[in-house]
Design a protein around this motif. Structure first.
Motif, short mmCIF file in Angstrom:
data_model
loop_
_atom_site.label_atom_id
_atom_site.label_comp_id
_atom_site.label_asym_id
_atom_site.label_seq_id
_atom_site.Cartn_x
_atom_site.Cartn_y
_atom_site.Cartn_z
N ARG A 38 116.06 -72.21 3.41
CA ARG A 38 115.29 -71.39 2.47
C ARG A 38 116.23 -70.80 1.44
N PHE A 39 115.82 -70.81 0.18
CA PHE A 39 116.62 -70.22 -0.89
C PHE A 39 115.69 -69.64 -1.93
N HIS A 40 115.77 -68.31 -2.08
CA HIS A 40 114.94 -67.60 -3.05
C HIS A 40 113.46 -67.94 -2.93
N GLY A 41 112.95 -67.89 -1.70
CA GLY A 41 111.52 -68.02 -1.48
C GLY A 41 110.99 -69.43 -1.36
N GLU A 42 111.82 -70.44 -1.59
CA GLU A 42 111.38 -71.82 -1.49
C GLU A 42 112.23 -72.55 -0.45
N TRP A 43 111.70 -73.65 0.06
CA TRP A 43 112.38 -74.40 1.11
C TRP A 43 112.88 -75.72 0.56
N TYR A 44 114.05 -76.14 1.05
CA TYR A 44 114.68 -77.37 0.59
C TYR A 44 114.99 -78.26 1.79
N ALA A 45 114.77 -79.54 1.62
CA ALA A 45 115.03 -80.53 2.67
C ALA A 45 116.14 -81.46 2.21
N ARG A 46 117.08 -81.73 3.11
CA ARG A 46 118.19 -82.65 2.81
C ARG A 46 118.26 -83.71 3.90
N PRO A 47 118.00 -84.99 3.58
CA PRO A 47 118.07 -86.04 4.58
C PRO A 47 119.48 -86.20 5.14
N HIS A 48 119.55 -86.63 6.37
CA HIS A 48 120.84 -86.85 7.01
C HIS A 48 121.66 -87.88 6.24
N GLY A 49 122.92 -87.54 5.98
CA GLY A 49 123.80 -88.46 5.28
C GLY A 49 123.66 -88.43 3.77
N HIS A 50 122.84 -87.52 3.24
CA HIS A 50 122.63 -87.43 1.79
C HIS A 50 123.02 -86.04 1.29
N THR A 51 123.24 -85.93 0.00
CA THR A 51 123.56 -84.65 -0.60
C THR A 51 122.42 -84.08 -1.43
N GLU A 52 121.50 -84.95 -1.91
CA GLU A 52 120.41 -84.46 -2.74
C GLU A 52 119.36 -83.75 -1.87
N GLU A 53 118.66 -82.81 -2.49
CA GLU A 53 117.67 -82.02 -1.78
C GLU A 53 116.34 -82.07 -2.52
N SER A 54 115.25 -81.86 -1.79
CA SER A 54 113.92 -81.77 -2.40
C SER A 54 113.34 -80.41 -2.10
N ARG A 55 112.54 -79.89 -3.01
CA ARG A 55 112.00 -78.53 -2.90
C ARG A 55 110.58 -78.58 -2.37
N HIS A 56 110.25 -77.59 -1.50
CA HIS A 56 108.93 -77.54 -0.86
C HIS A 56 108.45 -76.10 -0.76
N ASP A 57 107.14 -75.95 -0.53
CA ASP A 57 106.54 -74.62 -0.53
C ASP A 57 106.84 -73.82 0.74
N ASP A 58 106.98 -74.50 1.88
CA ASP A 58 107.21 -73.77 3.12
C ASP A 58 108.05 -74.60 4.09
N LYS A 59 108.35 -74.00 5.22
CA LYS A 59 109.23 -74.63 6.20
C LYS A 59 108.62 -75.91 6.76
N ASP A 60 107.33 -75.88 7.07
CA ASP A 60 106.67 -77.06 7.65
C ASP A 60 106.66 -78.22 6.66
N ALA A 61 106.40 -77.92 5.39
CA ALA A 61 106.37 -78.98 4.38
C ALA A 61 107.74 -79.63 4.22
N ALA A 62 108.80 -78.80 4.28
CA ALA A 62 110.16 -79.34 4.14
C ALA A 62 110.51 -80.24 5.32
N ALA A 63 110.20 -79.78 6.55
CA ALA A 63 110.51 -80.58 7.73
C ALA A 63 109.64 -81.84 7.79
N SER A 64 108.38 -81.71 7.42
CA SER A 64 107.47 -82.87 7.43
C SER A 64 107.91 -83.92 6.42
N HIS A 65 108.52 -83.48 5.34
CA HIS A 65 109.03 -84.44 4.36
C HIS A 65 110.10 -85.33 4.99
N LEU A 66 110.94 -84.75 5.85
CA LEU A 66 111.96 -85.55 6.53
C LEU A 66 111.31 -86.55 7.50
N VAL A 67 110.20 -86.14 8.13
CA VAL A 67 109.46 -87.07 8.99
C VAL A 67 108.98 -88.26 8.17
#
Length: 261
Positions: A38-67
């Motif tokens: 979480r950073f400043h109210g938004e959640w970010y997901a980073r796939p294993h082995g990668h450096t880029e991140e994607s922004r999401h509205d909440d914790k579940d959305a960020a984790a589900s994106h990795l799924v």
């Protein structure tokens, strides 16, 4: 009349414990898929082995994106969790996610001075400096009274409405007795000098000198001149016995609060 109950499908991801950098490891079907934070109210997901991140509205959305990435084959999950790589910024006293613009530099200098006055050390359990992360993000600090490592919010340590009183008044579970804390802080911190006594680097405490360095840092940042910017940030943010005096001068550059009607 027949009533049917729709059961929610179980989540396929699991979150690990929050690490010193504020990230949660995410496993999908028992395999490491990446991490979220979480950073400043938004959640970010980073796939294993990668450096880029994607922004999401909440914790579940960020984790589900990795799924979804695992299912699509876009990322290759690891069989065993890999330790998170350290992310280095321009200087260790400012979190890498914070751009070294004037406002962030000033807020960092003020925060670093205040945690030193309160006998906290910006450090993680591996002895690495933890940079100022902003007021809305937790900060890993070492309590100089007890030696414990604690996640704290700078917005809680700085007090409310300018009263400079940390909240809650107790420091953390397992600290020394509350009635002994003030005396120990005074003994550890002592009377801070008004002028920098450091030998290798001179840290400014005068308003005029700080203003000049801020202007130089802004020009270096805009020119993407990291070699010039790094020593300027070191003068403005590095630990110094006179950090309190430096912070007081820094406060003069912050916007004045609007008067209440």
């Amino acid at each position: 009349m027949t009533t049917t109950t729709t059961e929610q499908a179980p989540k396929r991801y699991e979150l690990g414990k929050r690490d010193a950098t504020g990230r949660y490891a995410v496993t999908v079907d028992g395999r490491r898929a990446g991490d979220i934070h979480r950073f400043h109210g938004e959640w970010y997901a980073r796939p294993h082995g990668h450096t880029e991140e994607s922004r999401h509205d909440d914790k579940d959305a960020a984790a589900s994106h990795l799924v979804d990435l695992v299912d699509s084959g876009a990322t290759d999950p690891a069989a065993t969790p890999a330790p998170a790589a350290a992310v280095e910024g321009i200087v260790p006293w400012l979190a890498p996610r914070l751009t070294p613009i004037r406002r962030n530099i000033l807020n960092a200098g003020i925060a670093l001075a205040r945690v030193a006055e309160l006998a906290w050390l910006p450090e993680d359990e591996d002895g690495n400096t933890t940079g100022y992360p902003g007021s809305d993000n937790q900060w890993m600090l070492k309590c100089c009274l007890s030696g414990h490592y604690v996640m704290r919010w700078w917005s809680h340590l700085r007090g409310r409405n300018g009263d400079n009183i940390p909240r809650p008044v107790w420091r953390h579970k397992g600290c020394i007795p509350y009635e002994d804390q003030a005396a120990k802080i005074a003994a550890l911190v002592g009377e801070p000098p008004s002028v920098c006594p450091c030998q290798e680097v001179t840290h400014p405490t005068a308003v005029e000198d700080i203003g000049k360095l801020l202007d130089q840092a802004e020009r270096a940042r805009k020119a993407d001149d990291i070699d010039t910017l790094r020593p300027l940030l070191t003068q403005l943010l590095a630990p110094c016995p006179a950090s309190s005096a430096r912070a007081e001068s820094m406060k003069t550059f912050l916007p004045k609060p609007k008067p209440k009607n």
